[in-house]
Design a protein around this motif. Structure first.
Motif, short mmCIF file in Angstrom:
data_model
loop_
_atom_site.label_atom_id
_atom_site.label_comp_id
_atom_site.label_asym_id
_atom_site.label_seq_id
_atom_site.Cartn_x
_atom_site.Cartn_y
_atom_site.Cartn_z
N VAL A 161 -94.98 3.66 -94.16
CA VAL A 161 -95.52 2.39 -94.24
C VAL A 161 -97.30 2.55 -93.96
N THR A 162 -97.77 3.52 -93.26
CA THR A 162 -98.89 3.82 -92.74
C THR A 162 -99.04 4.96 -93.88
N SER A 163 -98.86 5.88 -94.72
CA SER A 163 -99.61 6.08 -95.67
C SER A 163 -100.27 5.24 -96.69
N SER A 164 -100.97 6.42 -97.58
CA SER A 164 -101.64 5.40 -98.62
C SER A 164 -100.85 4.79 -99.49
N GLY A 165 -99.81 5.47 -100.04
CA GLY A 165 -98.38 4.58 -101.22
C GLY A 165 -98.28 3.05 -99.42
N GLY A 166 -97.76 3.39 -98.35
CA GLY A 166 -97.46 2.35 -97.82
C GLY A 166 -98.63 0.97 -97.94
N THR A 167 -99.19 1.10 -97.00
CA THR A 167 -100.43 0.14 -97.30
C THR A 167 -100.91 -0.32 -98.82
N ALA A 168 -100.72 0.32 -99.54
CA ALA A 168 -101.39 -0.37 -100.94
C ALA A 168 -100.06 -0.84 -101.60
N ILE A 169 -98.97 -0.42 -101.87
CA ILE A 169 -97.60 -1.80 -102.03
C ILE A 169 -97.64 -2.40 -101.03
N GLY A 170 -97.91 -2.69 -99.45
CA GLY A 170 -98.06 -3.89 -99.47
C GLY A 170 -99.07 -4.74 -99.33
N SER A 171 -100.52 -3.97 -99.75
CA SER A 171 -100.86 -4.98 -100.19
C SER A 171 -101.09 -5.95 -101.31
N LEU A 172 -100.64 -4.68 -102.30
CA LEU A 172 -100.15 -5.32 -103.21
C LEU A 172 -98.88 -7.08 -102.75
N SER A 173 -98.04 -6.70 -102.50
CA SER A 173 -96.94 -7.17 -102.26
C SER A 173 -97.42 -8.08 -101.34
N GLU A 174 -98.66 -8.74 -100.50
CA GLU A 174 -98.84 -9.75 -99.62
C GLU A 174 -99.94 -10.37 -101.22
N ALA A 175 -100.53 -10.00 -101.64
CA ALA A 175 -101.79 -10.76 -102.94
C ALA A 175 -99.93 -11.03 -104.09
N GLY A 176 -99.42 -10.20 -104.04
CA GLY A 176 -98.87 -11.04 -105.46
C GLY A 176 -97.60 -12.14 -105.09
N GLU A 177 -97.03 -12.36 -103.86
CA GLU A 177 -96.19 -12.67 -103.41
C GLU A 177 -94.81 -12.36 -103.47
N PHE A 178 -94.43 -11.35 -103.56
CA PHE A 178 -93.17 -10.65 -103.29
C PHE A 178 -92.72 -9.90 -102.57
N GLU A 179 -91.06 -9.31 -102.58
CA GLU A 179 -90.44 -8.71 -101.46
C GLU A 179 -90.61 -7.14 -102.79
N TYR A 180 -90.23 -6.27 -102.14
CA TYR A 180 -89.51 -5.26 -102.35
C TYR A 180 -88.70 -4.00 -101.07
N ARG A 181 -88.72 -3.38 -101.68
CA ARG A 181 -87.76 -2.02 -100.67
C ARG A 181 -88.06 -0.97 -100.95
N MET A 182 -89.06 -0.40 -100.24
CA MET A 182 -89.58 1.46 -99.46
C MET A 182 -88.74 1.99 -99.51
N ILE A 183 -89.31 3.35 -100.34
CA ILE A 183 -87.94 4.37 -99.62
C ILE A 183 -89.22 5.47 -99.23
N THR A 184 -88.66 5.54 -97.88
CA THR A 184 -89.90 6.70 -97.60
C THR A 184 -89.90 8.61 -97.71
N TYR A 185 -90.14 8.99 -97.90
CA TYR A 185 -89.87 10.89 -98.19
C TYR A 185 -91.35 11.26 -97.12
#
Length: 344
Positions: A161-185
């Motif tokens: 969640v706090t990685s660069s990829g995690g914050t990137a998809i979080g920002s995209l989902s907020e701007a694009g008004e969508f949900e997603y399912r994160m798989i963390t590695y």
């Protein structure tokens, strides 16, 4: 790239106090190897740039530098070890500075903030939205519609969640008004590899972590989180995400090496000198950045802190907006009502 709003073009703007300090400080000569704890897995963005920088420091210090990958809890485990360890100057860490600035906000490390560190920045990195080569999504517009229509059916590989990829998809989902399912590695590189294998439908990790898979045709980049296109050596330019989401906040994600506050003054003064004389003029580090799709932009001290704050503020307030903050960022001097830094 909006990165340029925050990048000053000349190293001569370093604070006068830092320069004068170099003149009077005693030179440090380490007597044993130095450990740099990289709190992420091998091959990721932090690991890459640290391994590109370490030989420069080792030569200048005439001492071995050992890189130790100690991942877990979105980088918090290794970072905490450095904070709580000996302050003798022989244990450093590396990361994206926004992580170190915000571990308290996310509840991963209590009572810490950006001023717990002497900051030495090397490159700025940008996330890229990519899909496997055989993906159904041809461009970011297709993917955005897929997210908006199918939501959490679409999986996204990140390093947490706090990685660069995690914050990137979080920002995209907020701007694009969508949900997603994160798989963390366990790091950016494993997340990228997983997406290339088809274990996830999307990855939003950094360009430097994806560059080899993009050049090799195993990942198809759809957009870069920037307002200008990104060129990775050996690949076609990647269009900016602002073509589809023009109001998405953009700020450079700076990476570097950090020494905990409290280390001896001569250690800091010696690092300041080496950073200015060697790192900021390194052709090898510049070549790494150009090859991997990063921005070569070293700095240290107060200038580095100033460059770091825009992304630190943006990410802290994004955690609040997504309901992921454990404390109010005002406790670490960030006012999300004004999106500015305040005195505490």
């Amino acid at each position: 790239m909006q990165i340029q709003r925050y990048i000053k073009t000349s190293s001569v703007m370093l604070a006068a106090s830092l320069v004068s300090g170099l003149a009077v400080a005693q030179e440090w000569q380490p007597e044993r190897p130095i450990n740099i704890i990289v709190p992420w897995g091998a091959g990721g963005s932090t690991d890459q740039v640290t391994r590109a920088t370490a030989p420069i420091l080792a030569e200048a210090l005439d001492q071995n530098i050992v890189i130790v990958n100690q991942s877990g809890a979105s980088g918090a485990i290794g970072t905490r070890e450095v904070l709580e360890g000996d302050l003798d100057g022989y244990t450093w860490t590396a990361n994206a500075i926004a992580n170190n600035a915000n571990y308290a906000v996310t509840g991963l490390i209590e009572g810490t903030d950006i001023d717990d560190w002497h900051i030495y920045l090397s490159v700025a990195n940008v996330p890229v939205v990519s899909v496997p080569a055989d993906s159904e999504f041809e461009d970011f517009g297709d993917l955005l519609r897929g997210f908006q229509e199918r939501g959490s059916e679409i999986t996204v590989a990140t390093a947490g969640v706090t990685s660069s990829g995690g914050t990137a998809i979080g920002s995209l989902s907020e701007a694009g008004e969508f949900e997603y399912r994160m798989i963390t590695y366990d790091g950016g590189n494993p997340a990228v590899v997983a997406a290339a294998r088809g274990e996830a439908m999307v990855t939003t990790q950094l360009a430097v972590e994806q560059s080899e898979m993009i050049r090799g045709g195993r990942l198809r980049p759809l957009a870069v989180l920037s307002d200008t296109a990104l060129t990775i050596e050996g690949a076609d330019p990647i269009p900016p995400v602002t073509e589809w989401l023009p109001d998405l906040p953009i700020a450079p994600d700076y990476f570097g090496i950090f020494l905990p506050r409290g280390v001896p003054d001569d250690v800091v003064a010696t690092m300041d000198r080496i950073w200015e004389e060697q790192v900021m003029n390194s052709d090898a580090l510049r070549d790494y950045a150009d090859r991997q799709g990063a921005v070569f932009d070293p700095s240290y001290g107060e200038e580095a802190r100033a460059r770091a704050m825009p992304i630190a503020i943006q990410e802290a307030c994004a955690y609040v907006e997504r309901g992921e903050a454990e404390i109010d960022p005002i406790e670490i001097g960030i006012d999300c009502d004004t999106r500015t830094e305040v005195e505490r």
